[in-house]
Each structure stands twice: as structure tokens, then as C-alpha cells.
Design an enzyme around this catalytic site. Structure first.
Site, PDB file in Angstrom:
ATOM      1  N   GLU A  92       0.817  -1.216   0.000  1.00 44.00           N
ATOM      2  CA  GLU A  92       0.000   0.000   0.000  1.00 44.00           C
ATOM      3  C   GLU A  92       0.847   1.261   0.000  1.00 44.00           C
ATOM      4  O   GLU A  92       0.589   2.189  -0.757  1.00 44.00           O
ATOM      5  CB  GLU A  92      -0.913   0.051   1.233  1.00 44.00           C
ATOM      6  CG  GLU A  92      -2.249  -0.627   1.065  1.00 44.00           C
ATOM      7  CD  GLU A  92      -2.102  -2.107   1.209  1.00 44.00           C
ATOM      8  OE1 GLU A  92      -1.030  -2.543   1.622  1.00 44.00           O
ATOM      9  OE2 GLU A  92      -3.053  -2.821   0.885  1.00 44.00           O
ATOM     10  N   HIS A 161     -10.989  -4.745  10.531  1.00 44.29           N
ATOM     11  CA  HIS A 161     -11.567  -4.523   9.210  1.00 44.29           C
ATOM     12  C   HIS A 161     -12.802  -3.661   9.262  1.00 44.29           C
ATOM     13  O   HIS A 161     -13.515  -3.562   8.278  1.00 44.29           O
ATOM     14  CB  HIS A 161     -11.938  -5.864   8.566  1.00 44.29           C
ATOM     15  CG  HIS A 161     -10.774  -6.578   7.979  1.00 44.29           C
ATOM     16  ND1 HIS A 161      -9.848  -7.240   8.747  1.00 44.29           N
ATOM     17  CD2 HIS A 161     -10.370  -6.739   6.704  1.00 44.29           C
ATOM     18  CE1 HIS A 161      -8.932  -7.779   7.970  1.00 44.29           C
ATOM     19  NE2 HIS A 161      -9.227  -7.487   6.727  1.00 44.29           N
TER      20      HIS A 161
END
Lengths: 366, 433
Positions: A92, A161
């Protein structure tokens, strides 16, 4: 006490479609209704923007051959080729930085995070190299990049998450933060985001993937950034929400209507810049405010809205501002605990009633 | 030859855990392909290091990476020099400008005209001059907070950089960036990043743009190269490795230049890194890694030519480790107590400017007088830059809120001041779905 109604996100159309107000000036709004899932709306927006401008490209994990982790980029690889739909390694920080570097030179990257939780690995680039660059370079380098991905709680995915990042990104000057609710929002705002010359954080929502909504579509439809939408007009209490919570708020408004409380539901659409004028105008009309969000309460979007209203419309408030947010805990896994940790429709109804001094059944109507 | 490293017979007094270049033979030379100087990429993708050490133990960091052709040149007569007179003077002028500028920065800081964090580049000029003077204007340079000299070498006027440091409105970023954030779109200096490792992915993105333009936007002649400068501390950071991977994977036109000055503030490179030989990390990702003496501008230039040439031809990235040293502390606020004075003295004796001067004079490329003239001119340039910066106004109050967004109101408004979506032409679109 928390109620046993479990919202089934796959059913039902949004009930307030017929009460659209003409607040936001979107001219391209034709009245030919068409149903489209949010997923297809995003896909079509990406498709159209990529076909219109060869500088737009999509980069992220699994966006190409896997057709998108949530199928948002379905079909794009076949259409535009691997040079424009780029499957990245799991890096990322690296690929977000690459996107920013490309944006410095005028390309228009759309960087997809599988969920915004993973954007934390790249947040240095989102904030330091993208958001602040136009300012630090005194206007020489603008960064026309879009960071998009699902945000907020899903079903049973656990604490790491399920974090909502709206407040985090919205606190940083130099970023625009958008959060669509319906397919119309998704299409219009994503197109606006891609065309915008500044970094935009586009917070989608996972659980919307399968929601059907009636939409009016134009081939090059676009919504303005920074304008909220009044989804349902009312006169007793204002309820602000964004993303999935707009659906809950609308359902809550229906329930409240049965009890004689007319709620005005505002779909924020744009968290930064926040449409303070719409919110304040609405509060001045109804005199009561309930803010709804899914994220953590402290320093959240609701806190900012509350302060904005107090600064601008304090004299108009007839009751303290009610803030509904997620529970102040990392998201638990067990299904019943998860239900408790996220706002439900009953919570919104209860808060609205409190704001209207109706929580004690025998109290006089406000 | 004056710049060979043979004059050091004994290694400097480092701690016993040193694994600097004279302890381990540097046996991997990606450019010595044995056949042509401009070797093919296939030969450069080694997985195992070459066995034969062609390295003499008493050479301290001799240039292993220069090809056979150039080495033979060195051993021949003075007729084949590495630089012409013009090039020599250009390099000299650039290095003297870098040094004079940084010295002036220190003076101004202690007089209170400059503030905040200022990181000076004294001693490392050979790296920036050696690389940047080979670039075209369209090539990009990305650096860290130690970026004054990179910006000046790339062509940003010294007065603009000095004003920026003083925080004046005439600075290259109108006073909004500061010492650590030098941006110049005109000269393709993309900063200036305070977080180490942050510039590397951005540089990789700039290289990505060059490739994208050539392949997708069909601009055939776009062969811009990007240089990413960073230090030894950055080489332990995750983003560095992520970018080595992606640059090699997609064959991006970038050169990763490591300015290994052995110290990350007060953390010695040897204490922080499991394998201190940074150039070795290149082959692990499939790109060539090269080690060069960063105190010698001519050696750096030779390596740079090859690396930049590779990138321009589309053969992919290169990792160049330049062994160099900063004469001052990490920043002007750093008391610099941890470094051994003997180490500092050793490197001060290898000052790149002195070395180049010696080379130029010994090889009769220019006279002492000409070099002195250059020094004098540079002094005047730097003085003028300070006067300009002093005389410039501070930014106006209204500048505080400017430039947060490229579109002035931040509401998705087009250049004509109206909401973009209200413009009737906006919804026409060119999309063909």
C-alpha cells in the site's frame, strides 16, 4: 432494550425517493428512472471516466484479473488493458506513493484500497505527499488523485476490518472526503472526484454492494462536491447521516412519522468540505438535531456538525444536539455484540424522540 | 591519478565491527559484463554474486562499478581524461556553489534569519553534482529534507532557494514549504520530503508517468528519467524495498541513489543494519546494485552515466550506493557528539572539491586562476541571494489560506468559478461506454 430488528440490507428500496427536493443543482438529472446497484454505478462511473480521459488509470490489489475484490472494476481490464488497470503487489505505501508521484505529473490515478483499513499503511502518502503538496509547493503541484475503497463496518469481519475513517481524513486540510449513499451518489460523486484536480478520499461502503435503488441516470452525470442532499423533508427534527446510515435514518424517519414526528433527513455526501449551510438552514427550520454516524464518537463527524451548529445557529436550537455513533470500542466479532456496537434504527428513533422531548410517553408534544 | 584511492594504506579507525568495503571483497560488478560496456539486461539479473574477487585489499572503496573500458583509460596516459575542460569547470562550479550556499545557510541560521530544521549537505556535493549535471531539464529529482543542493544543482536559482529558507514570498514555494520542502515544477524538483522513504515511492511514480506517457499516451520521445536521493537510514525502511520491487517488476526509468554517509542522525549505519552493504539489496530484487566512492565526483559521474543511460534506454532501474560523508551534523541543531573526530578528519581529507581541484590542475585542464575566479563568482552569487532574500517581503496574510486546493473554493468548481456540474457542456461528456 436494543431491539431485535436486524436490518436486512438486501431488501427494499429507499422509501423517500418520491420526496427528493431540488436542493442540489444537478442539471443532468433526467427523470427516466432506472435501477442500478451501487456496484454497477461505481463500475459505470469508472468505465466512463477511463474512456473519456486516457490519463485516468486504476491501480490497486486485485483490480485487474480478479475483476476487483468487490467486483467494482469488473470488465475494466479487458476493456483498457493491463497498462491502465494495474494489479499491484501488496504494498500500500509503495503504490499509493507511486500514484501520488504520477499525479504530480498530471496523470489521474484512481488508487483502490481493498478496504480503507489498509489505507493506514499508506496514510503517510495520502496526507503528507498528496493532501499537503499543493500548499507546500505554493500551487505548483496539484495532485488529481482519487483514493477509493470500502469504509466502515461490514458483517462479522472483526475489529481491524471495521474502522470508519471519515473523521480521520476529514480533519486534514487539502483533502476532499466524499461518502456516497445511493447509486446516484456513487456515480455522480465518483465522476466528480476523478475530474477534480485535488486529492479525494472516496469512502464507499461494502454492504451497499447489493442494494438496489432506483436511480435517474445520464451518461455523463456528475454531482457537485461539498453539497449535501436533503433526502426527506421534515419540520420537527433534522437527522444528518452519511453512507449506510442514511438508509437507517430514512427508515427511522418513517417510524417517526407514524408517531407524528416529521424528520428531515440530510445525506451529507461530502464530509470535507462539510455543507454547513444546508445543515444550519435545516436546523434553523426544525430547531432540533440528531447526528448519525457509524464510526467512533470521539472527535467524529457528529462532533464537528454539532460544533458547527452551535457556532452558527445556537439561538435556534430548542434541545441539545443528539449524537448517535458507533460504540466506543473496537468492533467485536460475535454477531449480537456487533449489532450492539453499530447504531440501529431504534437508536435513531429514540434519539429523535429525546430531542423532541417525547421520550417520556406522557410528556407534552414539542 | 589523483582521484584513485590508493593513497590510503590503512583503514580509518572505525570500531571493530566495521564491515566497510575493505573488509569484504566487492566481487559483484554488474557493469563488467565482459563483453560490451552497454551490457544487456539479461546479464545484469544475477542471483548469485560472482566469485572472483578482483579487488585489492588496500584499495579503500575503489570504483568496482566502472567498466573495464574506463579503467583501462585511467591507466593510460593523460591524453584520455574523463572530462573536458568545460565539463570540469561546470562540475567545479556546481560543487563550489553547493558548498558556499550551505555555508551561508549555516551563517544565516546562527544569525536568526533562518529557522526550524535546516539540514546541510557539506561534503556530499560530489553525489548531487555527479548525477544531476547529467540530467535534462525534463528529468526529475526527488530528495529528502537535505535538499537545498539538489534543488540548486537542478537549476532552481540560488536566490529563490535562499528566499524560501528565509520564509519570504519570493521563495520557490512562496515561503510555504521551507527548508525541507523544495518544490519546483519548472525544474522538475519534486521535493523535499520530511519523512525518510516518503520520496522513494513518489519518485517511482514519476518514473511510472514517464513510462505511461510513452506506452499509453503514445508520446514516443518521452524518456524522462527520475533520480531518487535518500540516505543509509532509509534503506531499512519498508517503502524502499516495496519500490525496488515494483521498479524492477515494471522496469521503470529510475535510479535509486543512496547517499550513504554512515550516520542517521546519531545512529551509525553499522548499528542499524544487518547487512550494511546496501548495493547488495539491488540484486535481491532483480536490479543491478553498484557501489561507488561518493567523495569523488568523477567516479560518481561515470557510474551515473551508465545508470541514467540504462534508465533512458528502458532497461530498468539501478541502485547506486555512494559512500560519502557529511561534514556537519545531521541538522544545525545537532550537536554531533557521537561521531569520532578521527573519522571526520579522515573524510575531511577527502573533500570532493579539493580532489576535483587537484585533478583539474594536475591534468592542466584549467589554471588555478580560473578556479579562483569561479569561486569568487560563486561567492557573489550567494551574497546576492542573501541580499535578495533579505530585501524580499514576507508573505501577505491572505496567503495563509491560499493553495489548499487546486480548485480555489474546494467545491468542485471549474476555472470559470461556477460549479462544474452546472456548466451545460460538462454533462455532455466524451465518454463512449
Amino acid at each position: 432494550m436494543w431491539g431485535t430488528i436486524r436490518l436486512n440490507v438486501c431488501t427494499g428500496r429507499s422509501p423517500a425517493r418520491g420526496l427528493l427536493s431540488g436542493l442540489s443543482a444537478f442539471r443532468g438529472y433526467s427523470s427516466s428512472g432506472k435501477e442500478m446497484t451501487v456496484r454497477d454505478a461505481l463500475n459505470s462511473a469508472l468505465d466512463e471516466e477511463m474512456s473519456a480521459d486516457p490519463k485516468v488509470f486504476l491501480m490497486g490489489e486485485e483490480v485487474g484479473e480478479y475483476q476487483g475484490a468487490y467486483k467494482i472494476s469488473k470488465g475494466l481490464l479487458e476493456k483498457y488493458g493491463p497498462e491502465r488497470v494495474i494489479d499491484t503487489p501488496i504494498t500500500e505505501a509503495g503504490f499509493t506513493g507511486i500514484g501520488v508521484g504520477a499525479a504530480y505529473y498530471g496523470l489521474k490515478p484512481v488508487v483502490e484500497f481493498m478496504t480503507f483499513n489498509f489505507s493506514m499503511q499508506a496514510i503517510d502518502h495520502i496526507i503528507n505527499s498528496a493532501a499537503k503538496s499543493n500548499y507546500m509547493s505554493a500551487g505548483q503541484l496539484s495532485v488529481p488523485i482519487v483514493f477509493r475503497g470500502p469504509n466502515g463496518a461490514a458483517a462479522g469481519v472483526g475489529a481491524q476490518h471495521s474502522h470508519c475513517y471519515a473523521a480521520w481524513y476529514a480533519s486534514c486540510p487539502g483533502l476532499k472526503v466524499l461518502s456516497p449513499y445511493s447509486s446516484e451518489d456513487a456515480r455522480g460523486l465518483l465522476k466528480a472526484a476523478i475530474r477534480d484536480p485535488d486529492p479525494v478520499v472516496f469512502l464507499e461502503n461494502e454492504l451497499f454492494r447489493s442494494q438496489f435503488q432506483q436511480e435517474a441516470l445520464d451518461s455523463s452525470f456528475c454531482l457537485p462536491i461539498g453539497k449535501a442532499k436533503i433526502e426527506r423533508e421534515g419540520k420537527d427534527v433534522t437527522i444528518t447521516a452519511f453512507s449506510k446510515m442514511v438508509g437507517y435514518a430514512l427508515k427511522a424517519a418513517e417510524n417517526l412519522a407514524k408517531e407524528g414526528i416529521s424528520a428531515e433527513v440530510i445525506n451529507l455526501r461530502s464530509i470535507r468540505p462539510l455543507d454547513r449551510s444546508t445543515i444550519n438552514a435545516s436546523v434553523r427550520k426544525t430547531n432540533r438535531l440528531v447526528t448519525v454516524e457509524e464510526g467512533f464518537p470521539q472527535h467524529g463527524v457528529g462532533a464537528e456538525i454539532c460544533t458547527s451548529v452551535i457556532e452558527d445557529s445556537f439561538g435556534y436550537l430548542d434541545a441539545p444536539v443528539e449524537r448517535i455513533a458507533g460504540a466506543d470500542v473496537p468492533m467485536p466479532y460475535a454477531a449480537n455484540l456487533e449489532r450492539l456496537a453499530v447504531p440501529q434504527i431504534e437508536d435513531i428513533v429514540r434519539a429523535a424522540k429525546r430531542a423532541c422531548y417525547r421520550s417520556v410517553p406522557l410528556a407534552a408534544a414539542a | 591519478m589523483s582521484f584513485s584511492a590508493t593513497k590510503f594504506a590503512q583503514p580509518p579507525p572505525f570500531s571493530s565491527t566495521t564491515t566497510r568495503s575493505n573488509e569484504k571483497p566487492l566481487s559483484f560488478d554488474p557493469f563488467k559484463t565482459g563483453t560490451s560496456f552497454l551490457g544487456s539486461t539479461r546479464k545484469l539479473r544475477f542471483n548469485s554474486l560472482c566469485e572472483n574477487a578482483q579487488f585489492k585489499p588496500h584499495h579503500r572503496s575503489a570504483v568496482v562499478a566502472v567498466s573495464e573500458l574506463v579503467k583501462e583509460k585511467k591507466l593510460k596516459s593523460n591524453a584520455n581524461l574523463l572530462i573536458t575542460k568545460e565539463e570540469g569547470l561546470e562540475l567545479y562550479e556546481d560543487m563550489v556553489l553547493g558548498r558556499a550556499f550551505e555555508d551561508m545557510c549555516a551563517q544565516m541560521y546562527y544569525r536568526g534569519k533562518m529557522f526550524g530544521f535546516v539540514h546541510l549537505y557539506n561534503g556530499q556535493e560530489a553525489v548531487s553534482t555527479g548525477f544531476i549535471k547529467l540530467l535534462k531539464k525534463e528529468d526529475s529529482v526527488i530528495s529528502t529534507y537535505r535538499d537545498h543542493v539538489h534543488a540548486v544543482s537542478k537549476g532552481v536559482p540560488a536566490r529563490a532557494v535562499m528566499s524560501e529558507l528565509f520564509g519570504k514570498a519570493t521563495g520557490c514555494c512562496r515561503g510555504q514549504g521551507g527548508s525541507m520542502h523544495m518544490f519546483s515544477k519548472e525544474h522538475n524538483v519534486l521535493g523535499g520530503f520530511a519523512f525518510i522513504g516518503e520520496g522513494i515511492p513518489v519518485a517511482t511514480g514519476a518514473a511510472f508517468t514517464s513510462k505511461y506517457r510513452r506506452e499509453v499516451l503514445k508520446e514516443e520521445d518521452c524518456d524522462h528519467v527520475t533520480l531518487a536521493f535518500f540516505g543509509d537510514g532509509t534503506c531499512n525502511n519498508g517503502q524502499f524495498f516495496e519500490c525496488l520491487n515494483m521498479a524492477a517488476l515494471w522496469k521503470l526509468p529510475i535510479v535509486f541513489v543512496v547517499e550513504n554517509n554512515l550516520w542517521a542522525i546519531g545512529m551509525s549505519h553499522l548499528r542499524a543494519t544487518s547487512d550494511p552493504e546496501i548495493w547488495k539489496k539491488g540484486p535481491a530484487f532483480g536490479l543491478p546494485g553498484v557501489h561507488v566512492d561518493g567523495m569523488d565526483v568523477l567516479k560518481v559521474r561515470e557510474v551515473a552515466k551508465e545508470a541514467i543511460g540504462r534508465a533512458r534506454r528502458g532497461e530498468g532501474p539501478t541502485l547506486v550506493e555512494c559512500e560519502t560523508y557529511r561534514f556537519r551534523g545531521h541538522s544545525l541543531a545537532d550537536p554531533d557528539e557521537l561521531r569520532d573526530p578521527a573519522e571526520k578528519a579522515h573524510y575531511a581529507g577527502r573533500d570532493p572539491i579539493t580532489a576535483l581541484k587537484k585533478y583539474i590542475i594536475e591534468n592542466k585542464l584549467a589554471s588555478e586562476q580560473e578556479l579562483k575566479t569561479i569561486e569568487k563568482t560563486i561567492d557573489e552569487v550567494v551574497e546576492e541571494a542573501v541580499e535578495f532574500a533579505d530585501a524580499s517581503p514576507q508573505p501577505h496574510r491572505s496567503q495563509l489560506l491560499e493553495n489548499v486546493f487546486a480548485d480555489p473554493k474546494g467545491f468542485g468548481i471549474g476555472p470559470d468559478g461556477q460549479y462544474r456540474c452546472e456548466d451545460p457542456k460538462f454533462t455532455e461528456g466524451t465518454a463512449h461506454v
